[in-house]
Design a protein around this motif. Structure first.
Motif, PDB file in Angstrom:
ATOM      1  N   THR A 185     -43.422  16.027  13.807  1.00 46.27           N
ATOM      2  CA  THR A 185     -43.585  14.994  12.791  1.00 46.27           C
ATOM      3  C   THR A 185     -44.834  14.161  13.043  1.00 46.27           C
ATOM      4  O   THR A 185     -45.589  13.848  12.107  1.00 46.27           O
ATOM      5  CB  THR A 185     -42.338  14.092  12.763  1.00 46.27           C
ATOM      6  OG1 THR A 185     -41.168  14.909  12.588  1.00 46.27           O
ATOM      7  CG2 THR A 185     -42.412  13.091  11.628  1.00 46.27           C
ATOM      8  N   SER A 186     -45.076  13.802  14.288  1.00 47.02           N
ATOM      9  CA  SER A 186     -46.290  13.050  14.610  1.00 47.02           C
ATOM     10  C   SER A 186     -47.537  13.836  14.239  1.00 47.02           C
ATOM     11  O   SER A 186     -48.521  13.277  13.731  1.00 47.02           O
ATOM     12  CB  SER A 186     -46.320  12.715  16.109  1.00 47.02           C
ATOM     13  OG  SER A 186     -45.289  11.830  16.451  1.00 47.02           O
ATOM     14  N   LEU A 187     -47.501  15.140  14.460  1.00 46.39           N
ATOM     15  CA  LEU A 187     -48.651  15.980  14.178  1.00 46.39           C
ATOM     16  C   LEU A 187     -48.881  16.142  12.676  1.00 46.39           C
ATOM     17  O   LEU A 187     -50.022  16.099  12.197  1.00 46.39           O
ATOM     18  CB  LEU A 187     -48.457  17.343  14.844  1.00 46.39           C
ATOM     19  CG  LEU A 187     -49.613  18.345  14.798  1.00 46.39           C
ATOM     20  CD1 LEU A 187     -50.943  17.708  15.162  1.00 46.39           C
ATOM     21  CD2 LEU A 187     -49.299  19.520  15.723  1.00 46.39           C
ATOM     22  N   VAL A 188     -47.798  16.295  11.921  1.00 48.96           N
ATOM     23  CA  VAL A 188     -47.941  16.361  10.459  1.00 48.96           C
ATOM     24  C   VAL A 188     -48.572  15.078   9.930  1.00 48.96           C
ATOM     25  O   VAL A 188     -49.487  15.114   9.096  1.00 48.96           O
ATOM     26  CB  VAL A 188     -46.572  16.617   9.792  1.00 48.96           C
ATOM     27  CG1 VAL A 188     -46.651  16.382   8.280  1.00 48.96           C
ATOM     28  CG2 VAL A 188     -46.105  18.041  10.060  1.00 48.96           C
ATOM     29  N   LYS A 189     -48.118  13.934  10.406  1.00 47.87           N
ATOM     30  CA  LYS A 189     -48.703  12.664   9.967  1.00 47.87           C
ATOM     31  C   LYS A 189     -50.179  12.579  10.359  1.00 47.87           C
ATOM     32  O   LYS A 189     -51.010  12.104   9.579  1.00 47.87           O
ATOM     33  CB  LYS A 189     -47.928  11.496  10.573  1.00 47.87           C
ATOM     34  CG  LYS A 189     -46.545  11.297   9.976  1.00 47.87           C
ATOM     35  CD  LYS A 189     -45.754  10.248  10.715  1.00 47.87           C
ATOM     36  CE  LYS A 189     -46.331   8.871  10.571  1.00 47.87           C
ATOM     37  NZ  LYS A 189     -45.498   7.845  11.242  1.00 47.87           N
TER      38      LYS A 189
END
Length: 479
Positions: A185-189
């Motif tokens: 999720t952090s990477l998608v953001k």
């Protein structure tokens, strides 16, 4: 369908981006009245497993795009915030009796977006069996296609069928799934934020298309993923898709507190939901997020009649169209026990452990067990109270009674709105729109018109700014 126009100059781009921020800041400063949020979860023929057997139902609706578009258009005419599609990467139900979630959400939502103008389009994608770059790109594309109306519901996947479809013989353990999900999720953001708002120049006279100094590689190397980035498309009208999470475990709450802007929850009682909302917002505060950073949206199934007796009769008729063997197997699956350990006319066994030794679905297990224990239900009574479902709250009654229930939860702080799952689609949604929505409007808690075009507008969320935005751009990063 709304289209993104190329920006003629950096100055123009900065002015437009600045207007977005000014609008968000004005919204916060003027403190508009709190408004109820309503989504409809398009569970193919409806929430009740027998909905496809109703006289007007089409057994092929679960693979018919026209069915989903019709439901979305009914919801949009009523000014709902969004439509929502769940997903599963395996055949996870008993297909000898009922339809399943079959169509891939983002493809279907693109078709819905083309047939609507305002309503949000939210889809589920698992962090367990996808890659961050593909999900970032897929939902950013949906955001552009819809004119800034997209949302991603990030989930982990706990069923063995899905694991086997992706080459695994066992389901990853709970802690592993959520560690992967947190990095995912952090990477998608980070990928969504890799372009600054004014990176797209489109200066025809100068022959300058992209300001590459404003496109930033994520250069990520972590425990689970290695991604160079940046994303290969610019930011959308609403900045990037709204990030939604669904999960009731401690790990799920922590993931939501850090990243989610809305949460799809499951709760059977007002007190349970109010406690969940307080806990989630307290966790979010620990990450420096404000009390308005997350919308809490419990699932709610409605079965509506002109009188309470008529509504109860409709529920019983629908439940009686479900084979008891199907319902018992479904309940056993939710609880993580063998079906032969449950007796229809006996209460549930004592001291039921978490499914899979804690590796199954915590949310629906706790919600279902709470309903059974609170009321002392036998398995048969529990199945009837859940309308043959799997853990979400069911309200049966007149439009006035349902509006009373919604208003109590909303005004009491147990919910910011609801993820509606009508008993049957589209008829159950139409009953809600015709009967309940006018009452909610009369009471001043639900909109009569859309006040914006993006999903963030509907949810009252700020437009996120790329953390790479330069100091001289006039932009500030939202907390």
């Amino acid at each position: 369908m709304p289209r993104t126009r190329p920006l003629p100059s950096n100055d123009y781009a900065r002015r437009v981006a600045g207007q977005f921020i000014s609008i968000s800041e004005t919204r916060l400063n003027t403190s508009p009245p709190r408004r109820l949020h309503l989504n409809v979860n398009i569970l193919h023929s409806g929430f009740v497993p027998s909905a496809w057997r109703l006289p007007d139902a089409d057994p092929r609706a679960f693979i018919d795009v026209a069915h989903y578009v019709r439901v979305a258009q009914i919801a949009e005419a009523a000014k709902f915030d969004a439509v929502f599609l769940a997903d599963n990467a395996s055949i996870a139900d008993q297909i000898d009796f009922r339809p399943i979630t079959a169509l891939e959400p983002t493809v279907l939502l693109a078709a819905i977006a083309a047939a609507t103008t305002h309503i949000g389009v939210i889809g589920t994608a698992s962090t367990s069996y996808n890659e961050p770059y593909n999900i970032a790109r897929r939902f950013a594309t949906l955001d552009h296609v819809s004119g800034g109306r997209a949302g991603w519901n990030a989930v982990t996947t706990a069923d063995l069928g899905s694991a086997r479809n992706f080459g695994r013989d066992t389901v990853p353990v709970h802690a592993e799934r959520y560690a992967r999900a947190a990095e995912f999720t952090s990477l998608v953001k980070a990928l969504w934020d890799s372009w600054e708002d004014d990176a797209l120049v489109g200066d025809k006279a100068a022959g300058r298309f992209i300001d590459t100094s404003k496109v930033h590689p994520v250069a990520h190397r972590g425990e689970w993923f290695s991604v160079a980035g940046a994303l290969n498309l610019p930011r959308s009208t609403q900045g990037h898709p709204v990030l939604i999470q669904a999960g009731g475990s401690a790990d799920g709450r922590e993931l939501a507190a850090r990243h989610a802007e809305a949460v799809f929850s499951a709760a059977q009682s007002f007190d349970e939901s109010a406690a969940y909302a307080r806990d989630l917002k307290s966790r979010a505060a620990a990450y420096g997020r404000g009390p308005e950073a997350i919308r809490v949206l419990p699932g709610l199934t409605t079965i509506i009649g002109a009188t309470e007796a008529e509504a109860l009769r409709r529920r019983d008729e629908l439940v009686d169209l479900i084979p008891w063997s199907y319902s018992l197997n479904r309940l056993a699956g939710t609880l993580g026990v063998a079906a032969d350990t449950l007796k229809l006319d006996e209460r549930l066994p004592d001291d039921l452990p978490l499914p899979g030794g804690g590796n199954g679905n915590h949310t629906f297990f706790h919600a279902t067990l709470a309903q059974a224990r609170t009321h002392g239900y036998t398995a048969r009574q529990l199945i009837r109270a859940l309308a043959g479902g799997g853990g979400h709250r069911v309200v049966v009654g007149t439009p006035e009674q349902i509006a009373d229930d919604i208003e109590q939860w909303f005004k009491g702080g147990a919910a910011d709105g609801f993820n509606l799952m009508p008993d049957a689609l589209p008829d159950g949604l139409q009953d809600f729109v015709d009967g309940v929505v006018p009452i909610l409007r009369q009471r001043g808690i639900f909109r009569s018109e859309y006040e914006g075009r993006t999903l963030r507008d509907h949810f009252g969320l700020q437009r996120p700014v790329s953390p790479h935005a330069s100091a001289d751009s006039g932009l500030t990063v939202n907390a």
